[in-house]
Design an enzyme around this catalytic site. Structure first.
Site, PDB file in Angstrom:
ATOM      1  N   SER A 153      -0.864   2.942  11.033  1.00  0.00           N
ATOM      2  CA  SER A 153      -1.787   2.098  11.820  1.00  0.00           C
ATOM      3  C   SER A 153      -1.132   0.726  11.987  1.00  0.00           C
ATOM      4  CB  SER A 153      -3.133   1.936  11.108  1.00  0.00           C
ATOM      5  OG  SER A 153      -3.001   1.052   9.999  1.00  0.00           O
TER       6      SER A 153
ATOM      7  N   THR B 211       0.828  -1.209   0.000  1.00  0.00           N
ATOM      8  CA  THR B 211       0.000   0.000   0.000  1.00  0.00           C
ATOM      9  C   THR B 211       0.863   1.261   0.000  1.00  0.00           C
ATOM     10  OG1 THR B 211      -1.492   1.355   1.362  1.00  0.00           O
ATOM     11  CG2 THR B 211      -0.245  -0.335   2.502  1.00  0.00           C
TER      12      THR B 211
ATOM     13  N   HIS C 237      -1.100  -0.860   8.656  1.00  0.00           N
ATOM     14  CA  HIS C 237      -0.027  -0.399   7.768  1.00  0.00           C
ATOM     15  C   HIS C 237       1.335  -0.952   8.215  1.00  0.00           C
ATOM     16  CE1 HIS C 237      -3.109   2.702   6.689  1.00  0.00           C
ATOM     17  NE2 HIS C 237      -2.594   2.514   5.490  1.00  0.00           N
TER      18      HIS C 237
ATOM     19  N   LYS D 187       2.016  -4.208   6.594  1.00  0.00           N
ATOM     20  CA  LYS D 187       2.389  -4.122   5.177  1.00  0.00           C
ATOM     21  C   LYS D 187       3.878  -3.783   5.034  1.00  0.00           C
ATOM     22  CE  LYS D 187      -1.532  -4.717   2.829  1.00  0.00           C
ATOM     23  NZ  LYS D 187      -1.734  -5.630   1.687  1.00  0.00           N
TER      24      LYS D 187
END
Lengths: 399, 399
Positions: free
Chosen positions: B182, B147, B185, B188
């Site tokens: 977050s 992302t 995140h 990721k």
């Protein structure tokens, strides 16, 4: 005023035990949180500390007997949240020192199961800890053991956690780019990212100690009696390079350097480790602050260390040679390496540099416990570039 | 020549389903690996797609009926290694597209349990996948959905995964520094680090698609019949900002901007998502190569998007206004944001820019399914800066 209470997660381990005694001696009210899983991993892989270590209960009893000081013990597994929260609420700590992790790169590279186990233990434990701090001790100072290995070996100077980057005419202070070299090192990078996030988002306060490779067997406190002795790992999973060389020297075996030996790493004496942790506690991060201290005092290449040990062993009447083995790891064997370590120096750390006497003491320790050395545990068995099962099967079918 | 076999992990989700149909239509032999846990999370939190979605088995049966093409389905949970390996060995894939993750930032911020669950699902799943590729499909090309949120909002231009850093007269190409916002995140970022490590260490080949926020309801393939319809999330957990604005416009409610609304993000149409994945597959990474493609076509601030939707809704006879709510997230509300996205363009992507017609289509879709809208699911309930339990208890005791 009540002495500051400190929780030491992983206080039964090599750095943790030395730190627990050092802080207790300095007047902190210490509680060790440790489920002793490291001792279980030793049994699982047939390993044992060169120096015999007493059970944790006996350790703290001996400390009490010798100093009158109490160290509390909570057999908590940080991957289980409720027991962790109970301990956090009961202790109301002013600070938490977190050593409670699987700390061996080869362990994490044995196979998928060990990679995932390392990941679960380290990262779920770290997540639980930041949540428990957020929920029950939001003002406590988290001192977390990271590693210099998070940075890898970039071709630029390594700063302490952050780097001011100029790019296309703009500038920002950003997290230093990291290139961890094993599944273990990946967990440490992930921990650092999580803790930085928790500081930004919740206002936690944290110091991330990016520590070099630790050497040395004794601190002032562990030297007090045999029951207080710290562990000394020389095996291919948990043993560190200097320990292994000293054990090989004691046996009269060649000191085995992996690959060219130009791999340069940062190092620190265990006696400085405990001082660094205390310095961090005495100069806590501000609320919301995430700071990184590069916790090492010197850098050496592997082959330099081997030469040092060889020369000192020779002086002790233990002549030997240096042998190069195929490198089981995937790493650069010749590279630039220049790392900053001014933060701890600025707060008062006086480095204990690696002396001939320290090396000689480790060699003598290995001689003293020579009958406990298991030679089969020394050669590297874990390969970073293990052959894919599918390739092995194809080769077997073709032959 | 046999058509290339592709495993699509998470092929029942929003991006995954659209991609499965697009690749099947393009002649790939597609197998979906999905345990449908996303549907379980919807039930757990009382959520539902605005557009009704058929059960996965019915979806692939309808596709077979309409096109004659078979999509295989394996109900595999990637956090369980053995079933994953069985599927990998059975499919002998040329490529694996990995969408199989918990993808909501608010979900990961609900509480500790959701943060850890997100972490376990995403990171253990990712670890298992790289190990399964290493062991059973070392030549397969991994295409992983990352992302743009991994980068955060640095004050410099965002490059594609790597940045050439000049520092103290030396230079290196290093991973771009990341500041995830977050616990989702963070997973990721951890995935990206793991995959890069697997490429360096084992010679895997991987493309990490750092995707922007996806919008749009239809692709050419999902528009074929109602049973093939894709999900459309508008709720406060899985809903994305443009979908929410369109639903609010359809209801005649104010479009709610969190904070100042200067938060700028990158966006992409779902029709471009599926093309990007195909482009990545048709131009695979080399053995040992880890490359990052920033997968977005445009950037908008939240308040810009709200203005666009408001104007178009007005033209559809749905006049409304924009309201600012306290921001539930911890993020910069005004910041520099300039991201590079040349890699996919260079390989042939022709961007589908956000048109008034696309926005109008989403508003009309919301009107069409108006009776399915649950208004209680729209306001943000998850706070990034939830109050510590200990502070709440103290306040309760004091009052």
């Amino acid at each position: 005023m009540r002495p500051e209470r400190v929780l030491i997660v992983g206080g039964d381990g090599y750095c943790g035990w030395a730190t627990a005694l050092h802080l207790s001696n300095a007047g902190y009210e210490v509680t060790i949180l440790d489920n002793q899983i490291r001792r279980a991993w030793d049994r699982e892989h047939g390993l044992a500390s060169l120096v015999p270590i007493a059970p944790l209960r006996r350790r703290v009893e001996a400390w009490k007997r010798m100093t009158g000081r109490t160290i509390a013990v909570e057999p908590v597994d940080v991957t289980e949240y409720e027991p962790l929260c109970r301990a956090m609420r009961a202790a109301e700590p002013g600070a938490v020192v977190h050593f409670g992790q699987q700390r061996s790169a080869p362990f994490s590279m044995i196979d998928r199961e060990h990679a995932v186990r390392t990941h679960l233990n380290n990262t779920v434990g770290n997540l639980n800890l930041v949540w428990a701090l957020h929920e029950y001790a939001p003002d406590a100072h988290l001192v977390k053991l990271g590693t210099m290995g998070e940075y890898g070996t970039p071709n630029i100077d390594v700063e302490e956690g952050f780097l001011t980057v100029e790019h296309n005419g703009r500038s920002d202070r950003l997290p230093f780019p990291k290139q961890p070299g094993s599944f273990y090192h990946l967990t440490k990078v992930s921990d650092s990212d999580q803790i930085f996030f928790a500081c930004r988002t919740w206002g936690l306060r944290a110091t991330d100690l990016h520590q070099g490779i630790v050497y040395g067997s004794h601190t002032d406190e562990t030297a007090g009696c045999a029951t207080l002795a710290n562990r000394f790992d020389y095996d291919h999973i948990f043993g560190t390079v200097l320990n292994r060389f000293c054990v090989q020297a004691a046996l009269g075996h060649p000191l085995t350097v992996y690959g060219l030996g130009g791999q340069t790493r940062s190092f620190i004496d265990i006696r400085d480790t405990v001082r660094c942790v205390r310095i961090a506690l005495e100069h806590p991060a501000a609320q919301g602050e995430y700071r990184v201290f590069n916790q090492f005092t010197e850098t050496f290449s592997v082959v330099e260390l081997a030469e040092r040990v060889r020369a000192i062993a020779d002086g002790l009447g233990l002549p030997g040679e240096i042998a190069h083995l195929a490198n089981p790891r995937k790493e650069r064997e010749e590279h630039y390496y220049n790392c900053v370590n001014t933060n701890l120096r600025a707060l008062g750390l006086e480095p204990t540099l690696l002396s001939d006497e320290t090396i000689a003491a480790s060699i003598r320790l290995a001689c003293e416990h020579r009958e406990r050395i298991d030679q089969r545990l020394i050669p590297p068995h874990v390969q970073w570039q293990s052959q894919p099962a599918v390739a092995a099967a194809t080769q077997a079918a073709a032959s």
